[in-house]
Each structure stands twice: as structure tokens, then as C-alpha cells.
Design a protein around this motif. Structure first.
Motif, mmCIF file in Angstrom:
data_model
loop_
_atom_site.group_PDB
_atom_site.id
_atom_site.type_symbol
_atom_site.label_atom_id
_atom_site.label_comp_id
_atom_site.label_asym_id
_atom_site.label_seq_id
_atom_site.Cartn_x
_atom_site.Cartn_y
_atom_site.Cartn_z
ATOM 1 N N UNK A 183 0.836 -1.210 0.000
ATOM 2 C CA UNK A 183 0.000 0.000 0.000
ATOM 3 C C UNK A 183 0.868 1.256 0.000
ATOM 4 N N UNK A 184 1.965 1.234 0.739
ATOM 5 C CA UNK A 184 2.870 2.382 0.751
ATOM 6 C C UNK A 184 3.487 2.594 -0.624
ATOM 7 N N UNK A 185 3.954 1.506 -1.237
ATOM 8 C CA UNK A 185 4.555 1.634 -2.566
ATOM 9 C C UNK A 185 3.515 2.088 -3.586
ATOM 10 N N UNK A 186 2.287 1.592 -3.479
ATOM 11 C CA UNK A 186 1.241 2.006 -4.414
ATOM 12 C C UNK A 186 1.006 3.515 -4.323
ATOM 13 N N UNK A 187 0.976 4.045 -3.101
ATOM 14 C CA UNK A 187 0.777 5.485 -2.934
ATOM 15 C C UNK A 187 1.928 6.265 -3.563
ATOM 16 N N UNK A 188 3.161 5.806 -3.347
ATOM 17 C CA UNK A 188 4.319 6.471 -3.956
ATOM 18 C C UNK A 188 4.272 6.392 -5.480
ATOM 19 N N UNK A 205 -2.164 5.803 3.843
ATOM 20 C CA UNK A 205 -1.811 4.381 3.992
ATOM 21 C C UNK A 205 -2.313 3.793 5.309
ATOM 22 N N UNK A 206 -2.243 4.574 6.380
ATOM 23 C CA UNK A 206 -2.628 4.065 7.695
ATOM 24 C C UNK A 206 -3.949 4.642 8.211
ATOM 25 N N UNK A 207 -4.461 5.693 7.596
ATOM 26 C CA UNK A 207 -5.713 6.370 7.948
ATOM 27 C C UNK A 207 -5.533 7.242 9.190
ATOM 28 N N UNK A 208 -6.585 8.007 9.493
ATOM 29 C CA UNK A 208 -6.520 8.982 10.578
ATOM 30 C C UNK A 208 -6.293 8.338 11.944
ATOM 31 N N UNK A 209 -6.722 7.102 12.132
ATOM 32 C CA UNK A 209 -6.717 6.486 13.453
ATOM 33 C C UNK A 209 -5.330 6.081 13.939
ATOM 34 N N UNK A 219 10.127 3.913 9.201
ATOM 35 C CA UNK A 219 10.436 2.491 9.312
ATOM 36 C C UNK A 219 10.042 1.742 8.040
ATOM 37 N N UNK A 220 8.810 1.977 7.541
ATOM 38 C CA UNK A 220 8.351 1.245 6.363
ATOM 39 C C UNK A 220 9.027 1.719 5.077
ATOM 40 N N UNK A 222 12.131 2.497 5.032
ATOM 41 C CA UNK A 222 13.410 1.766 5.084
ATOM 42 C C UNK A 222 13.220 0.323 4.633
ATOM 43 N N UNK A 223 12.081 -0.309 5.009
ATOM 44 C CA UNK A 223 11.789 -1.667 4.536
ATOM 45 C C UNK A 223 11.700 -1.701 3.015
ATOM 46 N N UNK A 224 10.969 -0.709 2.450
ATOM 47 C CA UNK A 224 10.804 -0.662 0.995
ATOM 48 C C UNK A 224 12.140 -0.483 0.283
ATOM 49 N N UNK A 225 12.965 0.392 0.831
ATOM 50 C CA UNK A 225 14.262 0.639 0.194
ATOM 51 C C UNK A 225 15.091 -0.639 0.112
ATOM 52 N N UNK A 226 15.040 -1.444 1.158
ATOM 53 C CA UNK A 226 15.810 -2.683 1.155
ATOM 54 C C UNK A 226 15.329 -3.638 0.065
ATOM 55 N N UNK A 227 14.022 -3.563 -0.268
ATOM 56 C CA UNK A 227 13.469 -4.484 -1.255
ATOM 57 C C UNK A 227 13.458 -3.908 -2.670
#
Length: 251
Positions: A183-188, A205-209, A219-220, A222-227
Motif C-alpha cells: 500500500x505504501x509503494x502504491x501510494x508512492x 496508507x494508515x488512515x486517521x486512526x 520504518x516502512x 526503510x523496509x521498501x528501500x531494502x526491497x
């Protein structure tokens, strides 16, 4: 001013059918910058083509150029009220879908809006998902809702996302992602070359809540960058003090 003085052809029934093959165009008319940012970002994330205006004069001028399929319209604007803008829109784009967004929730206000030609009405404070759902409903009834295509994909450089299959490749190599990473990559990828703030990413990606915990975005990312970027020319870039941007590698 005549809508057709720009040289654009008049609206025809077949134009609506052609619209289903492209992202629906939505004009957001709202003078609160934070709300504009959230609404336009959410619309782009959902696959709409979004433009914004902060006052009545800009809204009507932009409508002539942009020719939106739908307008999300605030009732109270700095230079006019929403009813005046609505009448101007209806005079020039008779078929446009109009969703009023306002803090005025009295029955007589709703009646006034619908009588003036609004298609629907959402009061502030509102649920972003409700606004999106009502907007999709209006476009669907108008025959302009984009139908998902099993083969639909997003391409940025050598990075390819098959949305329905939820598959990602870079340079032809498969990239395994978790649901949140996807979802994060899709938004980017839906906003290439556009600097996105941590607040925008959290909202989309995570919504208001989620409580605005920006460190989770870091953090996420950094996860995406590694992949996505490991061993390759980086595509995910940090804009210090602002946020992140996805850019294809230069040729």
C-alpha cells in the motif's frame, strides 16, 4: 464566457463512455489548505485525476480548462458561497456531478443545495471514506466510474505494479512485499516525482486512526528501500524536512 470558446468539443454521450477508460477528473473547491491536501491526496491515491481551487473565481476558471467529471464543493468560500459556484458550474457543465462539503447541516440548507443542483451533500466533520464512497456512487450513476482491469498496472521506470494481482517487479525481478509495504509503494507510485509528506502518507496508507506516528513511515520506507533499491540505482529519495519522493532512475 462560453465553455466552447476554448476550442474543446461539446459534451457528447460518447464522451462519457470514453471517460470510463480514463481516470475520472475531480475538482476540489475548498479554502482550508489542510483539508485540500488530504482530499486531493486521497483522490489521487484512489486513482482519480484531481485538481484544486481555493476560491470561487479560480474554481470556475479551472472548471472551464479542466472539465471535471465531479466537483467536491465547499459551501463557504472567501469570495462567494457554494450555491453561486454551483450555479456557475451548472450553467457551463450541465452534466458534472457535484458533492457539497460543508459544516451547514440544517435541513433548509440541504434543501437549498439540492434545489440549486447539487447531487449529494456531506457535512463536516466527515469521514474521508464516506466522501470517496459518495463520489464513486455519483460517478457510477453518471456512467463515469472507472472499472478495474485485471491487467491494470502502474509503471514508474523499471518498477511495475500489477494492482489486481498485487505483484511487483523491478527490472523484471519479482519483489515480495507485505500488505502495508504494498500500500505504501502504491501510494508512492501513484504520485511519481511528487514530494509526499509523512502526514500525507500516514493519512493515505494508515488512515486517521494511526495517531500521527511519523516514525512508522520512516520504518516502512526503510523496509521498501531494502526491497526496491537494494543493489540498484535508488528510486525512493528523502527530501529532508519534507518527506519522500519516488523517481525513476535517469536514463
Amino acid at each position: 464566457m462560453d465553455m466552447h470558446s476554448t476550442g474543446r468539443p461539446q459534451d457528447r454521450p460518447e464522451d462519457a463512455l470514453a471517460g470510463a477508460a480514463r481516470p475520472a477528473r475531480v475538482l476540489v473547491v475548498e479554502d482550508e489548505p489542510d483539508l485540500v491536501e488530504v482530499l486531493s491526496g486521497a483522490l489521487r491515491y484512489e486513482g482519480f485525476e484531481a485538481r484544486t481551487a481555493g476560491d470561487a473565481a479560480t474554481a470556475l476558471a479551472l472548471a472551464r480548462e479542466f472539465r471535471p467529471d465531479a466537483v467536491v464543493l465547499d459551501w463557504m468560500l472567501p469570495d462567494a458561497d457554494g450555491l453561486e459556484v454551483l450555479r456557475g458550474l451548472r450553467a457551463e457543465l450541465a452534466a458534472v456531478c457535484v458533492l457539497f462539503l460543508t459544516a451547514r447541516d440544517a435541513v433548509e440548507d440541504r434543501i437549498a443545495g439540492i434545489t440549486a443542483g447539487a447531487d449529494d451533500y456531506v457535512t463536516k466533520p466527515f469521514s474521508l471514506q464516506e466522501v470517496l464512497a459518495r463520489l464513486r456512487g455519483l460517478l457510477r450513476r453518471a456512467g463515469l466510474a472507472r472499472q478495474p482491469d485485471d491487467g491494470e498496472r502502474i509503471v514508474v521506470g523499471d518498477l511495475v505494479m500489477q494492482e489486481e494481482a498485487r505483484e511487483v517487479t523491478r527490472g523484471g525481478e519479482a519483489v515480495e512485499l507485505t500488505r502495508t509495504e504494498f500500500e505504501l509503494l502504491r501510494f508512492l507510485m501513484r504520485n511519481p516525482r511528487r514530494v509526499l509528506s509523512k502526514a500525507q502518507i500516514l493519512d493515505s496508507v494508515w488512515s486517521y486512526d494511526f495517531g500521527g506516528r511519523a516514525h512508522v513511515v520512516e520504518l516502512y520506507v526503510s523496509y521498501l528501500r531494502k526491497k526496491i533499491d537494494a543493489g540498484r540505482t535508488p528510486m525512493i529519495h528523502t527530501v529532508r524536512g519534507v518527506g519522500y519522493v519516488l523517481k525513476p532512475e535517469p536514463r
